[in-house]
Write a protein that holds these residues in place. Structure first.
Motif, PDB file in Angstrom:
ATOM      1  N   VAL A  16      14.295   4.823  -9.309  1.00 15.78           N
ATOM      2  CA  VAL A  16      13.975   6.069 -10.014  1.00 15.78           C
ATOM      3  C   VAL A  16      13.094   6.941  -9.115  1.00 15.78           C
ATOM      4  O   VAL A  16      13.330   8.142  -8.960  1.00 15.78           O
ATOM      5  CB  VAL A  16      13.267   5.794 -11.360  1.00 15.78           C
ATOM      6  N   TYR A  17      12.077   6.323  -8.483  1.00 14.92           N
ATOM      7  CA  TYR A  17      11.201   7.094  -7.589  1.00 14.92           C
ATOM      8  C   TYR A  17      11.976   7.575  -6.364  1.00 14.92           C
ATOM      9  O   TYR A  17      11.823   8.712  -5.914  1.00 14.92           O
ATOM     10  CB  TYR A  17       9.984   6.265  -7.166  1.00 14.92           C
ATOM     11  N   ARG A  40      14.234   0.216 -11.074  1.00 20.44           N
ATOM     12  CA  ARG A  40      13.013   0.947 -11.413  1.00 20.44           C
ATOM     13  C   ARG A  40      12.449   1.664 -10.190  1.00 20.44           C
ATOM     14  O   ARG A  40      12.070   2.841 -10.273  1.00 20.44           O
ATOM     15  CB  ARG A  40      11.983  -0.012 -12.009  1.00 20.44           C
ATOM     16  N   PHE A  41      12.420   0.969  -9.055  1.00 20.40           N
ATOM     17  CA  PHE A  41      11.954   1.628  -7.833  1.00 20.40           C
ATOM     18  C   PHE A  41      12.925   2.752  -7.446  1.00 20.40           C
ATOM     19  O   PHE A  41      12.514   3.788  -6.915  1.00 20.40           O
ATOM     20  CB  PHE A  41      11.822   0.613  -6.692  1.00 20.40           C
ATOM     21  N   THR A  66      14.472  -3.370  -8.777  1.00 20.36           N
ATOM     22  CA  THR A  66      15.273  -2.516  -7.888  1.00 20.36           C
ATOM     23  C   THR A  66      15.612  -1.178  -8.535  1.00 20.36           C
ATOM     24  O   THR A  66      15.403  -0.114  -7.943  1.00 20.36           O
ATOM     25  CB  THR A  66      16.580  -3.239  -7.495  1.00 20.36           C
ATOM     26  N   LEU A 102      10.497   4.381   0.030  1.00 17.35           N
ATOM     27  CA  LEU A 102      11.019   5.503  -0.768  1.00 17.35           C
ATOM     28  C   LEU A 102      12.090   6.268  -0.014  1.00 17.35           C
ATOM     29  O   LEU A 102      13.126   6.620  -0.562  1.00 17.35           O
ATOM     30  CB  LEU A 102       9.896   6.505  -1.061  1.00 17.35           C
ATOM     31  N   LEU A 103      11.805   6.553   1.265  1.00 18.74           N
ATOM     32  CA  LEU A 103      12.684   7.438   2.027  1.00 18.74           C
ATOM     33  C   LEU A 103      13.777   6.678   2.772  1.00 18.74           C
ATOM     34  O   LEU A 103      14.615   7.300   3.406  1.00 18.74           O
ATOM     35  CB  LEU A 103      11.868   8.288   3.010  1.00 18.74           C
ATOM     36  N   PRO A 140      10.412  15.550   6.014  1.00 15.49           N
ATOM     37  CA  PRO A 140       9.843  15.743   4.671  1.00 15.49           C
ATOM     38  C   PRO A 140       8.830  16.893   4.698  1.00 15.49           C
ATOM     39  O   PRO A 140       8.341  17.258   5.775  1.00 15.49           O
ATOM     40  CB  PRO A 140       9.173  14.401   4.363  1.00 15.49           C
ATOM     41  N   PHE A 165       5.006   1.806   0.444  1.00 20.64           N
ATOM     42  CA  PHE A 165       5.705   2.442  -0.685  1.00 20.64           C
ATOM     43  C   PHE A 165       6.483   3.660  -0.182  1.00 20.64           C
ATOM     44  O   PHE A 165       7.664   3.839  -0.478  1.00 20.64           O
ATOM     45  CB  PHE A 165       4.662   2.857  -1.729  1.00 20.64           C
ATOM     46  N   ARG A 166       5.815   4.492   0.618  1.00 18.36           N
ATOM     47  CA  ARG A 166       6.425   5.715   1.148  1.00 18.36           C
ATOM     48  C   ARG A 166       7.612   5.394   2.063  1.00 18.36           C
ATOM     49  O   ARG A 166       8.654   6.052   2.010  1.00 18.36           O
ATOM     50  CB  ARG A 166       5.356   6.516   1.899  1.00 18.36           C
ATOM     51  N   ASP A 193       0.856  -1.179   0.000  1.00 22.20           N
ATOM     52  CA  ASP A 193       0.000   0.000   0.000  1.00 22.20           C
ATOM     53  C   ASP A 193       0.900   1.239   0.000  1.00 22.20           C
ATOM     54  O   ASP A 193       2.126   1.145  -0.023  1.00 22.20           O
ATOM     55  CB  ASP A 193      -0.980  -0.023   1.172  1.00 22.20           C
ATOM     56  N   GLN A 194       0.271   2.414   0.028  1.00 25.13           N
ATOM     57  CA  GLN A 194       1.076   3.641  -0.096  1.00 25.13           C
ATOM     58  C   GLN A 194       1.943   3.886   1.139  1.00 25.13           C
ATOM     59  O   GLN A 194       2.987   4.540   1.047  1.00 25.13           O
ATOM     60  CB  GLN A 194       0.160   4.835  -0.414  1.00 25.13           C
ATOM     61  N   THR A 195       1.525   3.345   2.295  1.00 20.58           N
ATOM     62  CA  THR A 195       2.357   3.496   3.494  1.00 20.58           C
ATOM     63  C   THR A 195       3.682   2.750   3.313  1.00 20.58           C
ATOM     64  O   THR A 195       4.758   3.285   3.607  1.00 20.58           O
ATOM     65  CB  THR A 195       1.608   2.949   4.732  1.00 20.58           C
ATOM     66  N   ASN A 247      14.072  10.423  -7.527  1.00 25.73           N
ATOM     67  CA  ASN A 247      13.251  11.610  -7.816  1.00 25.73           C
ATOM     68  C   ASN A 247      12.909  12.366  -6.536  1.00 25.73           C
ATOM     69  O   ASN A 247      13.016  13.589  -6.477  1.00 25.73           O
ATOM     70  CB  ASN A 247      11.936  11.208  -8.496  1.00 25.73           C
ATOM     71  N   VAL A 248      12.458  11.612  -5.523  1.00 29.54           N
ATOM     72  CA  VAL A 248      12.022  12.258  -4.280  1.00 29.54           C
ATOM     73  C   VAL A 248      13.215  12.923  -3.594  1.00 29.54           C
ATOM     74  O   VAL A 248      13.158  14.106  -3.216  1.00 29.54           O
ATOM     75  CB  VAL A 248      11.348  11.232  -3.337  1.00 29.54           C
TER      76      VAL A 248
END
Lengths: 286, 252
Positions: free
Chosen positions: B37-38, B34-35, B32, B12-13, B78, B8-9, B4-6, B41-42
């Motif tokens: 890239v996000y 591909r992820f 790996t 990300l960080l 953030p 994913f987030r 879920d987005q939790t 980006n962040v």
């Protein structure tokens, strides 16, 4: 409910560019074929100063499109009401010709991650995004355009294609679409399908605006091409070809050149807009 | 169970965490890069935003040190709003609590000054006060009045040579900072915020005025700091830079 008694202004079927403050004087002195400008909504949500003064001056000469990058329409949580109110205020004083946002999420809880993050295409996502679009259109009292994302990966639990997902959103909400052909080319390359096939399945009747822009090339873990949506260089030839393909289906449309990083001199950006003008002239030639 | 987005987030960080499950490249290969890239980006978007926001901190610390600091800052702080023009509000507190840099005690004040310059840039416009009104009032009525300053007018108290530090790092050929307490006043005559060095007595006067005190009360505060305080230089600076929005005389 959308107010059908008032006809909103429309973007001209001409080239536009993403507005950068460093181009303010050159743009006004030598606009070339530019008929309209796109501004990122969040950069104009301060209380005043030069950003507002420049917009007030520019809207006398150009139609304006407000392009949001912070609403997080695909977010799992509710839309940020304060942010929606700020957007409403901007739209009220600026009276732009168009408002668009992204099929993506960028906010989690109270955190803003400043990137357009991907979504699985499922019934649950569809219901959530449709309800967020309804809310935005209700608050703003106008139709919004939704932009297709550039994708670097997909979700194993997606149950429909991106084009079917967008078609269904148009059906349910009455929103229009912002077709970014650079994003189509990036996603098609990265996820191994043909961009022309994507366009053929795309609900082209709902297009209110088209974007072109530059991308960078990288490679994934297996050495396969991985294109990055950098907006930091000229639009690539295959993306211009895809614009021709799209215009053949839409007829004339507002076409925007995006260049957000390593922003060039005005003459370089204007040359890109002239290429878009040429594509528009070719597509509408009898 | 797909991410879920939790999840994913969180991934990300924190680049030490594995890529969330349920992501695919469409051909069954690892995701790996591909992820990443996000992730990239962040991190890049947020660190670049901090570099744009704090050019003097970048100059003082050097790009490499600032990059390290920024990467730590974006993970712990953030943005809390899509208005990136306000990002970095926690930087002064972060710097004063950050052991590797806490010995450079003026860094927090520099961060406050850079935040205030952006805040001033985006502040509401205000028609300036018509200074000719002052000529029609006697001195007692003027001293019993209060002032409303324009929203773009911001005071940054400091016991460090804050203006000199700012100037030395933004203007070539500027003199080296001198050891003195140097609060800074930011004004915006039209669209460009401009810092001005103040004496501690001038800062004391402005602090009272910004609290809504009368000119006579502000005068007392300033003279407690420096018995030789002279209001005219400061009043001229405020008027010339359109910093006064309104002048309220007492009702008779």
């Amino acid at each position: 409910m959308l107010d059908a008694t008032r006809t909103p202004p429309r973007l001209p079927c001409a080239p536009g560019v993403g507005y950068k403050p460093q181009h303010f004087s050159d743009l006004r002195a030598a606009p070339g074929p530019i008929g309209w400008l796109e501004v990122h909504a969040e950069n104009y949500m301060g209380d005043g100063g030069r950003p507002h003064a420049q917009l007030r001056a520019l809207r006398d000469d150009f139609a304006i499109s407000v392009h949001g990058v912070g609403l997080s329409i695909g977010g799992e949580g509710p839309l940020d009401k304060d942010h929606l109110d700020r957007l409403k205020s901007l739209m009220t004083w600026l009276e732009p010709a168009s408002f668009s946002e992204h099929l993506a999420w960028s906010t989690h809880g109270t955190e803003f991650l400043d990137d357009l993050l991907p979504l699985p295409y499922t019934e649950a996502t569809l219901a959530r995004v449709a309800s967020h679009i309804d809310q935005v259109q209700d608050v703003l009292g106008r139709q919004m355009l939704l932009e297709n994302p550039s994708s670097y990966l997909a979700f194993a639990d997606s149950t429909m294609s991106e084009t079917d997902f967008l078609s269904e959103l148009v059906q349910r909400t009455g929103c229009g679409l912002l077709l970014d052909v650079n994003n189509v080319f990036i996603s098609a390359t990265n996820l191994n399908y043909t961009p022309e096939g994507y366009l053929d399945a795309y609900p082209i009747h709902a297009v209110g605006e088209i974007h072109v822009g530059g991308h960078d090339a990288d490679a994934d873990d297996a050495g396969a091409p991985l294109l990055i949506d950098s907006h930091g260089r000229a639009t690539a030839d295959p993306v211009w070809a895809l614009l021709d393909h799209a215009l053949a289906a839409t007829g004339s449309a507002p076409v925007l050149v995006e260049w957000d990083n390593d922003v060039p001199h005005w003459a370089t950006l204007r040359a890109e807009a002239e290429r878009a003008a040429h594509a528009l002239a070719t597509a509408t030639a009898p | 169970m797909p991410a879920d987005q939790t999840q994913f987030r969180t991934a990300l960080l924190d680049p030490t965490l594995p890529v969330p499950v349920g992501l695919t490249d469409g051909a069954g290969q690892p995701t790996t890069k591909r992820f990443a890239v996000y992730r990239n980006n962040v991190t890049v978007a947020l660190t670049e935003a901090l570099k744009t926001a704090f050019p003097v901190l970048v100059s003082l610390l050097g790009r490499d040190s600032f990059d390290q600091l920024a990467r730590l800052f974006v993970r712990t702080h953030p943005p809390t709003s899509p208005l990136m023009m306000h990002y970095g509000a926690h930087m002064p507190a972060f710097l004063s609590d950050f052991p590797p840099l806490s010995h450079i005690k003026y860094l927090s004040d520099v961060a406050r000054l850079e935040l205030a310059l952006r805040q001033s840039y985006h502040a509401a416009d205000m028609d300036p006060f018509d200074a000719s009104r002052l000529g029609r009032l006697d001195a007692d009525r003027i001293m019993a009045s209060t002032l409303t300053l324009a929203p773009a007018t911001i005071l940054i108290p400091s016991v460090w040579p804050l203006f000199d530090i700012w100037r030395y790092n933004t203007q070539s050929g500027a003199p080296k900072p001198r050891a003195m307490a140097q609060p800074v006043l930011i004004t915006r005559a039209e669209f460009d915020p401009e810092p001005h060095p103040l004496t501690p007595a001038q800062a004391a006067w402005l602090t009272k005025i910004m609290d809504g005190a009368t000119l006579v009360a502000a005068q007392d505060s300033a003279m407690a700091v420096d018995p030789g305080f002279d209001l005219s230089a400061l009043l001229t600076l405020l008027i010339q830079n359109n910093a006064i929005a309104n002048f309220t005389t007492p009702k008779d």
